[in-house]
Design an enzyme around this catalytic site. Structure first.
Site, PDB file in Angstrom:
ATOM      1  CB  CYS A 177      -0.861  -0.023   1.260  1.00 16.02           C
ATOM      2  SG  CYS A 177      -1.875   1.442   1.494  1.00 16.02           S
TER       3      CYS A 177
ATOM      4  CB  CYS B  23      -3.446   3.865  -5.491  1.00 16.34           C
ATOM      5  SG  CYS B  23      -4.665   2.966  -4.509  1.00 16.34           S
TER       6      CYS B  23
HETATM    7  N1  DGL Z   1      -4.108   0.692  -2.004  1.00 14.75           N
HETATM    8  C1  DGL Z   1      -3.697   1.817  -1.259  1.00 14.75           C
HETATM    9  C2  DGL Z   1      -2.463   2.511  -1.826  1.00 14.75           C
HETATM   10  O1  DGL Z   1      -1.690   1.887  -2.538  1.00 14.75           O
HETATM   11  C3  DGL Z   1      -4.660   2.814  -0.721  1.00 14.75           C
HETATM   12  C4  DGL Z   1      -6.088   2.782  -1.022  1.00 14.75           C
HETATM   13  C5  DGL Z   1      -6.892   3.477   0.056  1.00 14.75           C
HETATM   14  O2  DGL Z   1      -7.230   2.811   1.012  1.00 14.75           O
HETATM   15  O3  DGL Z   1      -7.118   4.699  -0.054  1.00 14.75           O
HETATM   16  O4  DGL Z   1      -2.229   3.655  -1.538  1.00 14.75           O
END
Ligand code: DGL
Length: 265
Positions: free
Chosen positions: A74, A188
């Site tokens: 993440c 993301c």
């Molecule tokens: N998948 C996450 C990232 O790479 C964040 C998504 C979220 O929860 O806002 O930042």
């Protein structure tokens, strides 16, 4: 330690895009994946929330699974918490994810690069210093994508299509001519799952870049010991949200058939 699993977590289903690359790179390793969907999205919450969740998940993975390494799948949690987690767990290799700006600079011919990421990632000190480290090498047009990870979590296709159109339009003119944006960074881990919708907006010639594969290679380098067996590695999937959502996405993208467990932490 050889036989201990590697822990992986994200705010939700997005980190499965990283887990897919990890399984391809390290087919004999076991993985335990936590989707924190019950506390998502991270990207529009403050750092306190993201840090608290990252700490609780790391503690759980260590106590219950004795993980030998942790992949923060993440961008938002990496930006907010990796320095703290590394300080608090100095014996644990911790690998993070950051928007793939460096590979994008290598790919881009026009020198104009779009970056889609969460508000949390784009406003972090870590991201600012990444951009500063590449000063003069390209122009980055950064777009916070409020609501997009949430729409992906909820599989709300109508909203996903509308947000992809709005955000790519806000970034600017895509194409391969001078002055156009020829490379789009998916900053993301949720966004690789909507590649087809983004592709419709930006056209066939623009490169979409995520960093599943580089993160998987980095994880291999950081592991102190690899699994000693030739058997395929096992994956355990856990979620703090709705198990059927994680199950469906894991079946579709990872051909994963075993039941997903509900986790209360
Ligand atoms: N998948 C996450 C990232 O790479 C964040 C998504 C979220 O929860 O806002 O930042």
């Amino acid at each position: 330690m050889k036989h201990a699993p590697v822990g992986v977590f994200d705010s939700g289903i997005g980190g499965l895009s990283i887990l897919r690359a990890l399984r391809a790179e390290l087919p004999h390793e076991d993985f335990v994946y936590i989707a924190d969907s019950g506390h998502a999205p991270y990207g529009e919450r403050d750092d306190v929330h993201v840090i608290e969740r990252s700490r609780a998940i790391t503690a759980h993975l260590r106590a219950q699974y004795g993980i030998k390494a942790l992949v923060i799948a993440c961008n938002t949690a990496t930006a907010a918490a990796i320095h703290l987690l590394r300080a608090e767990h100095p014996d644990l290799p911790i690998i993070g994810v950051e928007p793939a700006l460096k590979p994008a600079v290598t790919h881009s011919h026009t020198g104009r690069i779009g970056v889609m990421a969460t508000r949390g990632t784009l406003s972090s000190a870590k991201f600012r210093s990444l951009v500063e480290s590449l000063a003069g090498q390209a122009d980055f047009v950064c777009q916070p994508c409020d609501g997009l990870a949430d729409a992906i979590e909820r599989e709300d296709t109508t909203k996903i299509i509308a947000l992809c159109a709005d955000y790519t339009k806000a970034i600017g003119q895509f194409g391969t001519e001078i002055g156009q944006i020829d490379t789009l960074v998916l900053g993301c881990t949720h966004y690789p799952f909507i590649g087809e919708h983004l592709r419709k907006q930006v056209g066939p010639d623009v490169q979409l870049i995520d960093n599943g594969e580089p993160v998987a290679r980095q994880t291999r380098r950081m592991l102190k010991s690899l699994s000693a067996t030739d058997a395929p590695g096992q994956c355990t999937l856990l979620t703090t949200g709705d198990p059927t959502v994680l199950q469906q996405v894991a079946r579709h993208w990872l051909a994963f058939e075993r039941p997903v467990k509900l986790l209360a932490i």
